[in-house]
Design a protein around this motif. Structure first.
Motif, PDB file in Angstrom:
ATOM      1  N   ASP A  52      -3.081  -6.888 -10.213  1.00  0.00           N
ATOM      2  CA  ASP A  52      -4.252  -6.126  -9.762  1.00  0.00           C
ATOM      3  C   ASP A  52      -3.819  -4.919  -8.936  1.00  0.00           C
ATOM      4  O   ASP A  52      -2.861  -4.975  -8.172  1.00  0.00           O
ATOM      5  N   VAL A  53      -4.534  -3.816  -9.113  1.00  0.00           N
ATOM      6  CA  VAL A  53      -4.313  -2.593  -8.354  1.00  0.00           C
ATOM      7  C   VAL A  53      -5.661  -2.106  -7.839  1.00  0.00           C
ATOM      8  O   VAL A  53      -6.641  -2.084  -8.587  1.00  0.00           O
ATOM      9  N   LYS A  54      -5.720  -1.744  -6.560  1.00  0.00           N
ATOM     10  CA  LYS A  54      -6.964  -1.262  -5.966  1.00  0.00           C
ATOM     11  C   LYS A  54      -6.759   0.146  -5.407  1.00  0.00           C
ATOM     12  O   LYS A  54      -5.697   0.476  -4.888  1.00  0.00           O
ATOM     13  N   THR A  55      -7.813   0.958  -5.517  1.00  0.00           N
ATOM     14  CA  THR A  55      -7.805   2.277  -4.886  1.00  0.00           C
ATOM     15  C   THR A  55      -8.628   2.192  -3.612  1.00  0.00           C
ATOM     16  O   THR A  55      -9.829   1.900  -3.660  1.00  0.00           O
ATOM     17  N   ILE A  56      -7.992   2.412  -2.477  1.00  0.00           N
ATOM     18  CA  ILE A  56      -8.682   2.394  -1.181  1.00  0.00           C
ATOM     19  C   ILE A  56      -8.271   3.643  -0.412  1.00  0.00           C
ATOM     20  O   ILE A  56      -7.100   3.850  -0.129  1.00  0.00           O
ATOM     21  N   LEU A  57      -9.255   4.460  -0.065  1.00  0.00           N
ATOM     22  CA  LEU A  57      -8.975   5.712   0.635  1.00  0.00           C
ATOM     23  C   LEU A  57      -8.842   5.478   2.134  1.00  0.00           C
ATOM     24  O   LEU A  57      -9.316   4.479   2.679  1.00  0.00           O
ATOM     25  N   HIS A  58      -8.180   6.418   2.803  1.00  0.00           N
ATOM     26  CA  HIS A  58      -8.094   6.385   4.255  1.00  0.00           C
ATOM     27  C   HIS A  58      -9.480   6.590   4.863  1.00  0.00           C
ATOM     28  O   HIS A  58     -10.422   6.993   4.176  1.00  0.00           O
ATOM     29  N   PHE A  59      -9.582   6.315   6.146  1.00  0.00           N
ATOM     30  CA  PHE A  59     -10.870   6.487   6.821  1.00  0.00           C
ATOM     31  C   PHE A  59     -10.697   7.395   8.034  1.00  0.00           C
ATOM     32  O   PHE A  59      -9.605   7.545   8.573  1.00  0.00           O
ATOM     33  N   GLN A  60     -11.792   7.995   8.439  1.00  0.00           N
ATOM     34  CA  GLN A  60     -11.782   8.817   9.638  1.00  0.00           C
ATOM     35  C   GLN A  60     -12.068   7.921  10.835  1.00  0.00           C
ATOM     36  O   GLN A  60     -13.003   7.134  10.833  1.00  0.00           O
ATOM     37  N   ASN A 120     -14.505  -2.986   4.248  1.00  0.00           N
ATOM     38  CA  ASN A 120     -15.082  -3.871   3.236  1.00  0.00           C
ATOM     39  C   ASN A 120     -14.138  -4.040   2.041  1.00  0.00           C
ATOM     40  O   ASN A 120     -13.945  -5.154   1.542  1.00  0.00           O
ATOM     41  N   LYS A 121     -13.548  -2.938   1.593  1.00  0.00           N
ATOM     42  CA  LYS A 121     -12.641  -3.018   0.442  1.00  0.00           C
ATOM     43  C   LYS A 121     -11.366  -3.781   0.792  1.00  0.00           C
ATOM     44  O   LYS A 121     -10.886  -4.613   0.010  1.00  0.00           O
ATOM     45  N   LEU A 122     -10.820  -3.506   1.986  1.00  0.00           N
ATOM     46  CA  LEU A 122      -9.577  -4.172   2.376  1.00  0.00           C
ATOM     47  C   LEU A 122      -9.810  -5.659   2.639  1.00  0.00           C
ATOM     48  O   LEU A 122      -8.968  -6.498   2.295  1.00  0.00           O
ATOM     49  N   GLN A 169       0.856  -1.184   0.000  1.00  0.00           N
ATOM     50  CA  GLN A 169       0.000   0.000   0.000  1.00  0.00           C
ATOM     51  C   GLN A 169       0.893   1.235   0.000  1.00  0.00           C
ATOM     52  O   GLN A 169       1.678   1.458   0.914  1.00  0.00           O
ATOM     53  N   ILE A 170       0.768   2.042  -1.053  1.00  0.00           N
ATOM     54  CA  ILE A 170       1.614   3.227  -1.213  1.00  0.00           C
ATOM     55  C   ILE A 170       0.831   4.460  -0.763  1.00  0.00           C
ATOM     56  O   ILE A 170      -0.192   4.804  -1.357  1.00  0.00           O
ATOM     57  N   HIS A 171       1.318   5.097   0.295  1.00  0.00           N
ATOM     58  CA  HIS A 171       0.632   6.258   0.867  1.00  0.00           C
ATOM     59  C   HIS A 171       1.172   7.546   0.249  1.00  0.00           C
ATOM     60  O   HIS A 171       1.521   8.498   0.954  1.00  0.00           O
ATOM     61  N   TYR A 172       1.265   7.551  -1.051  1.00  0.00           N
ATOM     62  CA  TYR A 172       1.735   8.723  -1.779  1.00  0.00           C
ATOM     63  C   TYR A 172       1.078   8.681  -3.144  1.00  0.00           C
ATOM     64  O   TYR A 172       0.968   7.612  -3.745  1.00  0.00           O
ATOM     65  N   ALA A 173       0.626   9.819  -3.618  1.00  0.00           N
ATOM     66  CA  ALA A 173      -0.164   9.789  -4.853  1.00  0.00           C
ATOM     67  C   ALA A 173       0.350  10.732  -5.929  1.00  0.00           C
ATOM     68  O   ALA A 173      -0.373  11.041  -6.873  1.00  0.00           O
ATOM     69  N   ASP A 174       1.593  11.184  -5.792  1.00  0.00           N
ATOM     70  CA  ASP A 174       2.216  11.995  -6.843  1.00  0.00           C
ATOM     71  C   ASP A 174       3.270  11.149  -7.532  1.00  0.00           C
ATOM     72  O   ASP A 174       4.380  10.989  -7.036  1.00  0.00           O
ATOM     73  N   LEU A 229       8.396  -8.922  -8.710  1.00  0.00           N
ATOM     74  CA  LEU A 229       8.764 -10.242  -8.200  1.00  0.00           C
ATOM     75  C   LEU A 229       8.232 -10.515  -6.794  1.00  0.00           C
ATOM     76  O   LEU A 229       8.018 -11.673  -6.436  1.00  0.00           O
ATOM     77  N   GLY A 230       8.022  -9.476  -5.990  1.00  0.00           N
ATOM     78  CA  GLY A 230       7.698  -9.708  -4.583  1.00  0.00           C
ATOM     79  C   GLY A 230       6.326  -9.290  -4.138  1.00  0.00           C
ATOM     80  O   GLY A 230       5.956  -9.521  -2.976  1.00  0.00           O
ATOM     81  N   THR A 231       5.527  -8.680  -5.019  1.00  0.00           N
ATOM     82  CA  THR A 231       4.231  -8.133  -4.601  1.00  0.00           C
ATOM     83  C   THR A 231       3.099  -8.731  -5.434  1.00  0.00           C
ATOM     84  O   THR A 231       3.207  -8.857  -6.653  1.00  0.00           O
ATOM     85  N   ASP A 232       2.009  -9.095  -4.755  1.00  0.00           N
ATOM     86  CA  ASP A 232       0.844  -9.680  -5.437  1.00  0.00           C
ATOM     87  C   ASP A 232      -0.271  -8.664  -5.656  1.00  0.00           C
ATOM     88  O   ASP A 232      -1.135  -8.872  -6.502  1.00  0.00           O
ATOM     89  N   GLN A 233      -0.269  -7.600  -4.869  1.00  0.00           N
ATOM     90  CA  GLN A 233      -1.359  -6.625  -4.935  1.00  0.00           C
ATOM     91  C   GLN A 233      -0.823  -5.250  -4.554  1.00  0.00           C
ATOM     92  O   GLN A 233      -0.028  -5.124  -3.624  1.00  0.00           O
ATOM     93  N   ILE A 234      -1.251  -4.224  -5.279  1.00  0.00           N
ATOM     94  CA  ILE A 234      -0.904  -2.849  -4.927  1.00  0.00           C
ATOM     95  C   ILE A 234      -2.185  -2.113  -4.534  1.00  0.00           C
ATOM     96  O   ILE A 234      -3.229  -2.265  -5.171  1.00  0.00           O
ATOM     97  N   ILE A 235      -2.085  -1.334  -3.459  1.00  0.00           N
ATOM     98  CA  ILE A 235      -3.174  -0.451  -3.040  1.00  0.00           C
ATOM     99  C   ILE A 235      -2.671   0.983  -3.140  1.00  0.00           C
ATOM    100  O   ILE A 235      -1.597   1.306  -2.620  1.00  0.00           O
ATOM    101  N   VAL A 236      -3.442   1.848  -3.809  1.00  0.00           N
ATOM    102  CA  VAL A 236      -3.054   3.251  -3.965  1.00  0.00           C
ATOM    103  C   VAL A 236      -4.196   4.145  -3.490  1.00  0.00           C
ATOM    104  O   VAL A 236      -5.300   3.674  -3.189  1.00  0.00           O
TER     105      VAL A 236
END
Length: 535
Positions: free
Chosen positions: A339-347, A528-530, A290-295, A315-322
């Motif tokens: 596969d790449v998923k977009t999952i936002l932070h939560f309050q 739910n998404k995670l 999960q990459i906590h940077y979007a630029d 070689l080492g990652t099965d899923q990316i979350i952005v």
């Protein structure tokens, strides 16, 4: 009295038989159980032959369970001086049938005398078993009936407290164990990923209900200073190798199925992608990054760095979350992972807004974040000096990460005579942070690079108008709630702040838009998404 258990040294029948030699009352002992140790049973028989005539012993062998149930009502007391039991089913069955019990203190059934259910006695004082027998023999029928009723009531109450369906379902349900990898610094400031990590771990019980068990693995093992952030030096290398060693140990000990890396840019990204590759090779884990940077333009330092990171990810990652759809599309186009998923932070907290914030005569501004060039605090001071003649106050929560930058910023504040208007609170969290958010009207973060800041989500939830820059996922998520400026646009920032001061209606509109927009960042949506990704 009745004994119903295996005839084995661990059940300790011989202790009772030896003590019965000293009893003057008339006792009939029924022994039921399979002979597990012939030598031990032979020793017991020798003692039985030597017992006085007032003690009668009847061995009935090993009985089927249905016949054993018929034996309970024929007796008054159950006895078992066992050396140890995890549960003791025969003890429970005897109590269920209304038999008070005389047992050792090496079972889960304790404090029985206080409840008038029976005796749990120390084995190093065997005379206690005889005193207990004499106590029961001395009872009249009314007192015995009371103990008998207490025994059956105690067993029934225990049974009714158990949720057997849930416990057996849990036993036979395979939980997914996730190694949740993130920073929880021991000494230096706690940035956005640290806050995100803590927020998720605080909600780990909610994931457990989905049969997902989160095991935290801290990337911060060695105490480090703020100045060491993002640098390759001996203290960071020492920290990394300590973390790597700990990761191997935790993956093996907890039988972790999935590793969830929470990473950013620079040294953090290269370290985490390399670690994922190593652990996938040696421990056969499935890995999420999960990459906590979007630029994307700032995500990599150069083309060589980019190629190295992509090689490790491939070689080492099965899923990316952005955090943004723009980043999602970029990774998909590069075809680095399947596969790449977009999952936002939560309050973390949900504040119910009862009324609009009353506009103060002195506009209350708030900045929360690390105090460095990237977060834009210097641009904010330059913008505020342009409107220094207006009524405003800025509260700053955060720590400096560089002493040189700290001196420059404080000198700038002194130069513009803003010392009375700019108040520094240091790093804030908990109630202090909540107080600042509730008292402020406008939250400002003129950052040069972000993922999607948790501080903005929190400020929105507290009904603050948002003034920020078009970086990371801000453009996608804040377009309807904020007039975003470009990084470094000090004039544009000053104009937006001036409008917030002079036009209270405009500020209130932005506050309401921000508060309503905060509802999009709920924990349930995030979970739910995670959970889908984990599954």
């Amino acid at each position: 009295i009745i004994y119903a258990a295996r005839l084995h040294p661990i059940k300790n029948l011989k202790l009772v038989l030896d003590e019965l030699k000293k009893v003057s009352i008339n006792i009939h002992l029924t022994i039921i159980g399979v002979v597990d140790d012939q030598k031990y049973w032979a020793e017991c028989n020798e003692v039985i032959k030597s017992l006085p005539s007032n003690i009668q012993v009847n061995y009935k062998g090993s009985l089927p369970h249905t016949q054993l149930m018929e034996e309970w009502p024929k007796n008054d007391v159950y006895i078992l001086p066992t050396l140890g039991e995890n549960f003791g089913h025969s003890i429970f069955e005897a109590m269920s049938a209304g038999l008070p019990v005389i047992i050792s203190d090496q079972t889960p059934w304790r404090d029985l005398v206080e409840q008038k259910v029976g005796y749990d006695l120390p084995l190093d004082k065997p005379q206690g078993f005889i005193k207990a027998l004499e106590h029961f023999a001395s009872m009249d029928q009314g007192e015995y009936d009371s103990w008998s009723n207490n025994a059956s009531g105690y067993a029934n109450e225990f049974f009714n407290r158990q949720d057997y369906l849930k416990e057996y379902t849990d036993l036979f349900t395979k939980k997914t164990t996730v190694g949740f990898i993130g920073p929880m610094p021991l000494s230096r400031y706690k940035g956005g990923i640290s806050v995100f990590t803590k927020n998720v771990l605080d909600k780990k019980d909610a994931f457990l209900k989905e049969d997902i068990d989160l095991k935290f693995i801290n990337t911060c093992v060695v105490p480090r200073s703020n100045e060491s952030t993002g640098k390759i030096n001996w203290v960071n290398m020492s920290n990394y190798f300590s973390f790597l060693k700990m990761s191997f140990k935790e993956v093996k000990a907890s039988r972790i199925d999935i590793l969830h890396f929470n990473s950013s840019i620079g040294f953090s990204l290269i370290k985490d992608t390399f670690t994922a590759l190593i652990l996938k090779f040696f421990c056969r884990t499935k890995n999420i990054l999960q990459i906590h940077y979007a630029d994307e333009d700032q995500l990599y330092r150069n083309n060589i760095y980019r190629k190295l990171v992509h090689f490790f990810i491939h070689l080492g990652t099965d899923q990316i979350i952005v955090l943004s759809d723009k980043m999602n599309l970029s990774f998909k186009n590069r075809n680095i992972v399947s596969d790449v998923k977009t999952i936002l932070h939560f309050q973390k907290l949900v504040i119910e807004k009862s009324e609009d914030k009353e506009a103060n005569r002195v506009r209350q501004f708030l900045f929360l974040g690390s105090l460095d060039q990237r977060k834009g605090i210097k641009d904010l001071i330059l913008a505020l000096q342009a409107i220094a003649h207006l009524d405003w106050q800025l509260k700053v929560g955060g720590e400096f990460t560089d002493e040189v930058f700290k001196r420059e910023l404080l000198q700038l504040i002194e130069k513009f005579n803003l010392g009375e208007k700019v108040l520094f609170h240091g790093y804030v969290s908990g109630e202090e942070k909540a107080k600042l958010l509730s008292q402020s009207e406008v939250f400002i973060l003129p950052s040069y690079g972000e993922g999607f800041p948790l501080a903005i989500v929190e400020a929105m939830n507290y009904g603050n108008a948002i003034v920020s820059t078009d970086v990371g996922a801000n453009g996608e998520q804040l377009g309807a709630v904020s007039n975003l400026t470009q990084p470094g646009d000090i004039q544009g920032l000053a104009l937006e702040l001036k409008k917030m001061i002079e036009d209270s209606a405009y500020m209130r509109e932005r506050q309401n838009q921000a508060f309503m927009g905060s509802k999009s960042f709920s924990f349930d949506k995030f979970r739910n998404k995670l959970t889908q990704v984990y599954n």
